[in-house]
Design a protein around this motif. Structure first.
Motif, PDB file in Angstrom:
ATOM      1  N   SER A   1      48.801  29.785  30.147  1.00  0.00           N
ATOM      2  CA  SER A   1      49.512  28.612  30.656  1.00  0.00           C
ATOM      3  C   SER A   1      50.820  28.999  31.326  1.00  0.00           C
ATOM      4  O   SER A   1      51.475  29.973  30.952  1.00  0.00           O
ATOM      5  N   GLY A   2      51.201  28.202  32.333  1.00  0.00           N
ATOM      6  CA  GLY A   2      52.441  28.423  33.063  1.00  0.00           C
ATOM      7  C   GLY A   2      53.484  27.363  32.765  1.00  0.00           C
ATOM      8  O   GLY A   2      53.307  26.507  31.882  1.00  0.00           O
ATOM      9  N   SER A   3      54.573  27.394  33.517  1.00  0.00           N
ATOM     10  CA  SER A   3      55.730  26.536  33.247  1.00  0.00           C
ATOM     11  C   SER A   3      55.458  25.055  33.479  1.00  0.00           C
ATOM     12  O   SER A   3      56.186  24.196  32.983  1.00  0.00           O
ATOM     13  N   GLY A   4      54.405  24.721  34.233  1.00  0.00           N
ATOM     14  CA  GLY A   4      54.095  23.326  34.473  1.00  0.00           C
ATOM     15  C   GLY A   4      53.330  22.666  33.344  1.00  0.00           C
ATOM     16  O   GLY A   4      53.048  21.459  33.403  1.00  0.00           O
ATOM     17  N   SER A   5      53.011  23.411  32.307  1.00  0.00           N
ATOM     18  CA  SER A   5      52.223  22.879  31.192  1.00  0.00           C
ATOM     19  C   SER A   5      53.108  22.069  30.237  1.00  0.00           C
ATOM     20  O   SER A   5      54.305  22.331  30.102  1.00  0.00           O
TER      21      SER A   5
ATOM     22  N   VAL B   1      47.013  13.167  20.546  1.00  0.00           N
ATOM     23  CA  VAL B   1      47.729  14.352  20.998  1.00  0.00           C
ATOM     24  C   VAL B   1      47.279  14.608  22.436  1.00  0.00           C
ATOM     25  O   VAL B   1      46.079  14.655  22.716  1.00  0.00           O
ATOM     26  N   GLU B   2      48.239  14.741  23.353  1.00  0.00           N
ATOM     27  CA  GLU B   2      47.922  14.906  24.769  1.00  0.00           C
ATOM     28  C   GLU B   2      48.380  16.276  25.259  1.00  0.00           C
ATOM     29  O   GLU B   2      49.360  16.826  24.751  1.00  0.00           O
ATOM     30  N   PHE B   3      47.669  16.798  26.260  1.00  0.00           N
ATOM     31  CA  PHE B   3      48.067  18.096  26.798  1.00  0.00           C
ATOM     32  C   PHE B   3      47.695  18.196  28.274  1.00  0.00           C
ATOM     33  O   PHE B   3      46.737  17.573  28.746  1.00  0.00           O
ATOM     34  N   SER B   4      48.495  18.956  28.996  1.00  0.00           N
ATOM     35  CA  SER B   4      48.216  19.261  30.395  1.00  0.00           C
ATOM     36  C   SER B   4      48.584  20.731  30.604  1.00  0.00           C
ATOM     37  O   SER B   4      49.724  21.124  30.383  1.00  0.00           O
ATOM     38  N   LEU B   5      47.609  21.526  31.015  1.00  0.00           N
ATOM     39  CA  LEU B   5      47.827  22.970  31.154  1.00  0.00           C
ATOM     40  C   LEU B   5      47.560  23.420  32.583  1.00  0.00           C
ATOM     41  O   LEU B   5      46.550  23.037  33.193  1.00  0.00           O
ATOM     42  N   ASP B   6      48.481  24.211  33.101  1.00  0.00           N
ATOM     43  CA  ASP B   6      48.284  24.930  34.353  1.00  0.00           C
ATOM     44  C   ASP B   6      48.047  26.391  33.975  1.00  0.00           C
ATOM     45  O   ASP B   6      48.973  27.078  33.513  1.00  0.00           O
ATOM     46  N   LEU B   7      46.825  26.862  34.160  1.00  0.00           N
ATOM     47  CA  LEU B   7      46.446  28.191  33.695  1.00  0.00           C
ATOM     48  C   LEU B   7      46.314  29.156  34.881  1.00  0.00           C
ATOM     49  O   LEU B   7      45.732  28.811  35.920  1.00  0.00           O
ATOM     50  N   ALA B   8      46.835  30.345  34.705  1.00  0.00           N
ATOM     51  CA  ALA B   8      46.726  31.382  35.734  1.00  0.00           C
ATOM     52  C   ALA B   8      46.398  32.712  35.070  1.00  0.00           C
ATOM     53  O   ALA B   8      46.712  32.945  33.899  1.00  0.00           O
TER      54      ALA B   8
END
Length: 229
Positions: free
Chosen positions: A65-69, A221-228
């Motif tokens: 995950s990156g900083s936008g997560s 529980v909610e989540f949003s992941l930007d994965l690289a």
């Protein structure tokens, strides 16, 4: 936080004390509810940017995950007859995912629960210190336990999936299912956004009910992941 201070915090929330620019302004329950509902963040969703694609060689491997997560919770309260939706968020979240042969074969999301915040600091203190006891249980973790096909997302579509896994919160682990969406971003990152329904009592967490304010026994529980890679 002592019992007397905690009681004042809860009463302050119930009375509808909103701090604006460092000045306490007392408003009625209706205005307070409108203010909280108006500031509640929308449910996690994928970026509207055009989706990209990944071939098998580019997709296979471990993603981080990156900083936008971000991650957090969403609960419903009733404050003196007024419906209030409360959303807490933190960017203190770490996610990893492994993709192999078009499948998400393993994934883990770890959230620093004590860093979750809402627009109301008093509520945050109650949930952090009393309800979730983050001094003893500082993190919550969701771990995918069953591989899921994400080839549609890798091929350029927004794909809805059900992620089966274990959610550990407040020191208790339960098997859960998360409804999520997966897509490849225009920069080749992998985006995952979803939610896990929770019943607080299942995790030894008692939602407060004080007569003037009642928190629903269920939330998400909610989540949003930007994965690289």
């Amino acid at each position: 936080m002592g019992m007397r201070t905690r009681t004042k915090v809860i009463i302050g929330i119930a009375a509808g004390v909103v701090v604006i620019g460092g000045v306490g302004v007392v408003v009625g329950p209706r205005l307070y509810a409108d203010a909280v509902n108006g500031s509640a963040a929308a449910a996690p969703s994928l970026s509207p940017a055009a989706a990209g694609k990944l071939d098998a060689a580019s997709a296979d491997g471990t993603w981080k995950s990156g900083s936008g997560s971000y991650a957090g919770y969403r609960v419903h309260e009733v404050l003196q007859g007024q419906d209030v939706t409360v959303v807490g968020r933190t960017k203190q979240v770490e996610g990893t995912a492994t993709v192999a042969d078009g499948k998400l074969s393993d994934a883990t999301v770890t959230v620093q629960v004590g860093k979750i915040s809402t627009p109301e600091a008093a509520r945050d203190a109650y949930f952090r210190d009393k309800a979730l006891q983050t001094d003893k249980f500082p993190t919550a973790t969701f771990r995918v336990t069953k591989p899921v096909d994400v080839s549609g997302a890798l091929g350029g579509s927004t794909q809805s999936v059900t992620l089966s896994g274990d959610l550990t919160m407040h020191g208790v682990t339960k098997s859960v299912s998360a409804d999520a969406q997966v897509a490849v971003g225009k920069d080749g990152d992998v985006q995952v956004a979803g939610k896990v329904p929770v019943t607080f009592q299942d995790y030894g967490v008692t939602a407060p009910s004080l007569g003037f304010v009642t928190v629903d026994p269920k939330g998400s529980v909610e989540f949003s992941l930007d994965l690289a890679k």
